[in-house]
Design an enzyme around this catalytic site. Structure first.
Site, PDB file in Angstrom:
ATOM      1  N   ARG A  23      49.101  84.191  41.318  1.00 52.92           N
ATOM      2  CA  ARG A  23      48.895  82.783  40.898  1.00 52.92           C
ATOM      3  C   ARG A  23      49.094  81.650  42.109  1.00 52.92           C
ATOM      4  O   ARG A  23      49.562  80.642  41.906  1.00 52.92           O
ATOM      5  CB  ARG A  23      50.151  82.265  39.898  1.00 52.92           C
ATOM      6  CG  ARG A  23      49.589  81.452  38.932  1.00 52.92           C
ATOM      7  CD  ARG A  23      50.599  80.999  37.638  1.00 52.92           C
ATOM      8  NE  ARG A  23      51.056  81.774  37.002  1.00 52.92           N
ATOM      9  CZ  ARG A  23      52.372  81.926  36.449  1.00 52.92           C
ATOM     10  NH1 ARG A  23      53.142  81.031  36.726  1.00 52.92           N
ATOM     11  NH2 ARG A  23      52.826  82.642  35.790  1.00 52.92           N
ATOM     12  N   ARG A  27      49.965  75.359  40.166  1.00 56.13           N
ATOM     13  CA  ARG A  27      50.381  73.888  40.134  1.00 56.13           C
ATOM     14  C   ARG A  27      51.550  73.492  41.024  1.00 56.13           C
ATOM     15  O   ARG A  27      51.636  72.452  41.517  1.00 56.13           O
ATOM     16  CB  ARG A  27      51.272  73.786  38.826  1.00 56.13           C
ATOM     17  CG  ARG A  27      50.207  73.538  37.634  1.00 56.13           C
ATOM     18  CD  ARG A  27      51.070  72.970  36.455  1.00 56.13           C
ATOM     19  NE  ARG A  27      51.827  73.807  35.757  1.00 56.13           N
ATOM     20  CZ  ARG A  27      52.732  73.589  35.040  1.00 56.13           C
ATOM     21  NH1 ARG A  27      53.599  72.494  34.747  1.00 56.13           N
ATOM     22  NH2 ARG A  27      53.314  74.651  34.211  1.00 56.13           N
ATOM     23  N   ARG A  36      43.568  69.234  38.622  1.00 56.91           N
ATOM     24  CA  ARG A  36      44.089  69.467  37.337  1.00 56.91           C
ATOM     25  C   ARG A  36      43.863  68.060  36.491  1.00 56.91           C
ATOM     26  O   ARG A  36      43.954  67.882  35.309  1.00 56.91           O
ATOM     27  CB  ARG A  36      45.329  70.116  37.372  1.00 56.91           C
ATOM     28  CG  ARG A  36      45.973  70.399  35.956  1.00 56.91           C
ATOM     29  CD  ARG A  36      45.030  71.484  35.310  1.00 56.91           C
ATOM     30  NE  ARG A  36      45.619  71.764  33.776  1.00 56.91           N
ATOM     31  CZ  ARG A  36      45.634  70.750  32.813  1.00 56.91           C
ATOM     32  NH1 ARG A  36      44.938  69.585  33.025  1.00 56.91           N
ATOM     33  NH2 ARG A  36      46.340  71.008  31.758  1.00 56.91           N
ATOM     34  N   ASP A  72      41.703  83.220  34.205  1.00 60.47           N
ATOM     35  CA  ASP A  72      42.717  83.476  32.981  1.00 60.47           C
ATOM     36  C   ASP A  72      42.789  84.620  32.210  1.00 60.47           C
ATOM     37  O   ASP A  72      41.510  84.723  32.015  1.00 60.47           O
ATOM     38  CB  ASP A  72      43.073  82.153  32.169  1.00 60.47           C
ATOM     39  CG  ASP A  72      44.485  82.380  31.522  1.00 60.47           C
ATOM     40  OD1 ASP A  72      45.234  81.825  31.968  1.00 60.47           O
ATOM     41  OD2 ASP A  72      44.385  82.787  30.264  1.00 60.47           O
ATOM     42  N   TYR A 147      48.656  87.935  22.737  1.00 60.75           N
ATOM     43  CA  TYR A 147      48.280  86.444  22.525  1.00 60.75           C
ATOM     44  C   TYR A 147      47.379  86.431  21.202  1.00 60.75           C
ATOM     45  O   TYR A 147      47.660  85.268  20.575  1.00 60.75           O
ATOM     46  CB  TYR A 147      47.592  86.051  23.866  1.00 60.75           C
ATOM     47  CG  TYR A 147      48.315  85.829  24.962  1.00 60.75           C
ATOM     48  CD1 TYR A 147      49.069  84.624  25.015  1.00 60.75           C
ATOM     49  CD2 TYR A 147      48.562  86.887  25.885  1.00 60.75           C
ATOM     50  CE1 TYR A 147      50.077  84.360  26.127  1.00 60.75           C
ATOM     51  CE2 TYR A 147      49.528  86.619  27.133  1.00 60.75           C
ATOM     52  CZ  TYR A 147      50.242  85.469  27.328  1.00 60.75           C
ATOM     53  OH  TYR A 147      51.023  85.159  28.243  1.00 60.75           O
TER      54      TYR A 147
END
Lengths: 336, 336
Positions: A23, A27, A36, A72, A147
Site C-alpha cells: 500500500r 493516504r 483523493r 483494489d 467481502y
C-alpha cells in the site's frame, strides 16, 4: 530499468535487498491525499490516468525498487456485478452481498476484458514512465468471497464461515469461480506489462488450518500453477505464519511474511530458491527514526546474504505514518 | 472429584481427553443472560456469591471436565487504580488510561489481598460445590497493559506499540509491575484453591516476534517460573502460533493453541511431557450439528493417544453459539 526485485524473485540478487511497501501509494502521502480530495477512491481505481499517476507517486517521492499497481482487490467482485462503493470511515460496501447458492450461480461470467479494461489501460499508460518493475496483484478467492458474503469488512467473517461450513459445495463453486477470475485478471495484467504479481489472502488468519487447506490453499495452488509459469508469483497469506511449511508446498516464486513470524526462523524452513518478503511491523514507522533504523537493520541482518530477500512490511502501511519515516526506511535499506 | 484435567496436565491421562471451553460461562447461556439482566458485568465479577454461581453454570448445564473461575483479566488493572467500567456494545473502558512514565510510577502497589479479596471469597464459596478441577487465570502483562494504555479494546494497539517502541524503559517498568501483580493474583487464587491456572496473552499476535520476545515472553517466563512450581500453568499466546517453538521454551505445563495452528503439526514439536490444549474454531459451533461432530472428531483423531491433550476452543466461545451445539460438542468428546 532497475532489476533488483526481479533478481531477488529469482534468488539471484547479489546486491542489497530491494524494497517496496505494501500500500505504498496511500493516504500517508500528501500527494495521494491531494488527489483523493478531488476524486472518490473508486474513480482513482477506475481511471487509467489516475491509476498511472498514483502508482508512480511513491516511486517519485521515495524511490522504492518496485511499483505496485494502484488498484483494489475488490475490482474483481465489482466486475462480477455485486456492486461496490467505499464509504469514508467505514470502508468497502458490497451493495448486493451473496446469500445463497443461487446468488453464486447468478454471478456474471468472467469476461474481464470487457469489465476490467481500465486496469489494462492504466498499466499501458504507466509502463513507459517507470524505471522499476511493476507488480500486479489480486485478492485470493477466499478473501474476495469474504467481502462478497459479509457485504464489507468484518471482524469475524461469521457469515462466510457459516456458509463454508454448512454448504461446502456451493462455497467451493464460488471459490472456483473466483479463482478463474483471479487468473483471468492476473493474465490481463501480465499481458499489459506487469512483471510479477502478488496474491493477497488477507484473511487467511481467520481460518482454522483444515479450512484454510480446503478452501484457500487448494485455489491458491491452482492460481500459482497457472500464473507462475508466466511471471513470478508472491503469496501473502496474512495470519497464517504457522502454516508456512504448507504455503511453501504451493511453490510460489516468493512468499510474503506477516509481522508475527521470526524471519530468521522462516529462512530456515523456506527453500533457498524461494524469495522471502517482509516483515517489518508498519507501526514501527510511527516510532522515532532511530527505532525505524534499528528495526530495519535487525531484519537486514537476519536476512543478510540471502539472494532472494525483498524488504517489505508485514502488512499495508497505515495512513498515520510520517513521510520522514518512510524516507528513513528506504535510505536505510538502500544504503545497506 | 474428576481428575481428567489434572491428569492431562501431567501428561498422564490414559482415558478420553478432558474438555472445557474458554469463556464457558458466557452470554451464549440463557442462565447467564438471566443473571446479567439483573447485575452489571462488574457486579458479577465483584460479588463472591455471583462468582461462585456463574462459574458453576456451565458445569451444571453441560458437565465440562473443568471449571474456570468467572472473572475478568481487567480486575488487576482495576485494582491498580485506573478505573474500569463496561459499556454494552463497546466493551471495557479504562477511565484513566496510562499516558506516561509518570503514570506508571503512580500505579498502586500491588497489595492484592486488600483489593482482590472478592476473588478469594468467590473461590472459597465455590470450591466445595465443584466436582471438577477449578482453573484460575489472569491476563498476561502485555495484554493488561494494552487495555490500560489504549483505554479499552483496540484494533491495532497503536498507542501501546508507540510507547513500547519509543520509551522501552518505562514500558519495561510497567511490564515488570504487571508481572508482579499477575503473580500475586495467581498466588492468591492458588491459596484459595484453584488447581491450575491459565495466562491469557490475548494480543500476542499484535506484536512482531522481536517485540514479543522482549516485552511479553520475558515476563511470561518469569510468571511461569514462579507459579509453575505450585500448580500447572497453561499459556495461551493468541495469534503467536508461529512462535510455538519459543513458547515451549518457557516450559509451562500446558500450551493452549489458537485455531490457526495445525494441531497435528503442533504435536510434532511440543515435548511429549507438555500438555496441548485447543483448538476448535468457535465459529464451528454455529454450524449444523453434524459439522460440529465432524470437526471435533478431526481434532480428536489428530490428538488420539496423547496423554496430555485437553479439548478446548481456539478462542473464547461467542454469544451467538446455540446451546445445542455445546451439548453436542461435549457429548462428542466425552463419548470418544
Amino acid at each position: 530499468m532497475k532489476t533488483l526485485l526481479l533478481d531477488a524473485l529469482q534468488c539471484r540478487n547479489k546486491s542489497r535487498p530491494p524494497i517496496w511497501l505494501m500500500r505504498q501509494a496511500g493516504r500517508y502521502m500528501p500527494e495521494y491525499r491531494a488527489l483523493r480530495a478531488k476524486h472518490s477512491f473508486l474513480e482513482m481505481c477506475h481511471q487509467p490516468e489516475l491509476i498511472a499517476e498514483i502508482t508512480q507517486l511513491p516511486i517519485r517521492a521515495f524511490g522504492m525498487d518496485a511499483a505496485i499497481l494502484f488498484s483494489d482487490i475488490l475490482v474483481i467482485p465489482e466486475a462480477l456485478g455485486v456492486g461496490l462503493r467505499f464509504e469514508d470511515g467505514v470502508g468497502p460496501i458490497i451493495e448486493r452481498p451473496l446469500n445463497s447458492a443461487q446468488d453464486v450461480a447468478k454471478l456474471l461470467s468472467i469476461d474481464m476484458h470487457d469489465r476490467l479494461n481500465y486496469v489494462v489501460d492504466g498499466i499501458r499508460l504507466l509502463k513507459p514512465t517507470l524505471n522499476v518493475p511493476l507488480i500486479g496483484f489480486c485478492g485470493a478467492p477466499f478473501t474476495m468471497a469474504s467481502y462478497m458474503i459479509e457485504g464489507g469488512s468484518s471482524r469475524d467473517l461469521r457469515k462466510t464461515k457459516q456458509w463454508m461450513l454448512s454448504d461446502p459445495t456451493s462455497f467451493h463453486q464460488l471459490m472456483d469461480h473466483l479463482a478463474e477470475c483471479a487468473i483471468a485478471s492476473l493474465e490481463m495484467q501480465i499481458d499489459a506489462g506487469v512483471q510479477a504479481v502478488q496474491i493477497f489472502e488477507s484473511w487467511a488468519g481467520m481460518l482454522a488450518c483444515a479450512q484454510l487447506r480446503e478452501f484457500s490453499f487448494a485455489y491458491l495452488d491452482k492460481i500459482v500453477k497457472r500464473i507462475g509459469t508466466k511471471v513470478p508469483v508472491i503469496l501473502f497469506c496474512r495470519g497464517a505464519s504457522s502454516l508456512i511449511p504448507e504455503t511453501i508446498k504451493m511453490n510460489p516464486q516468493g512468499i510474503s511474511i506477516d509481522w508475527n513470524a521470526d524471519l530468521a526462523a522462516v529462512r530456515q524452513i523456506v527453500p533457498p530458491t524461494m524469495a522471502i518478503q517482509g516483515n517489518l511491523d508498519p507501526h514501527v514507522l510511527c516510532a522515532p527514526l532511530h527505532v525505524v533504523r534499528k528495526e530495519a537493520k535487525r531484519l537486514l541482518e537476519e536476512m543478510r546474504g540471502h539472494p532472494g530477500y525483498i524488504f517489505n512490511l508485514g502488512h499495508g502501511i497505515t495512513p498515520d505514518v510520517p513521510v520522514d519515516a518512510v524516507k528513513t526506511l528506504i535510505e536505510c535499506v538502500q544504503n545497506h
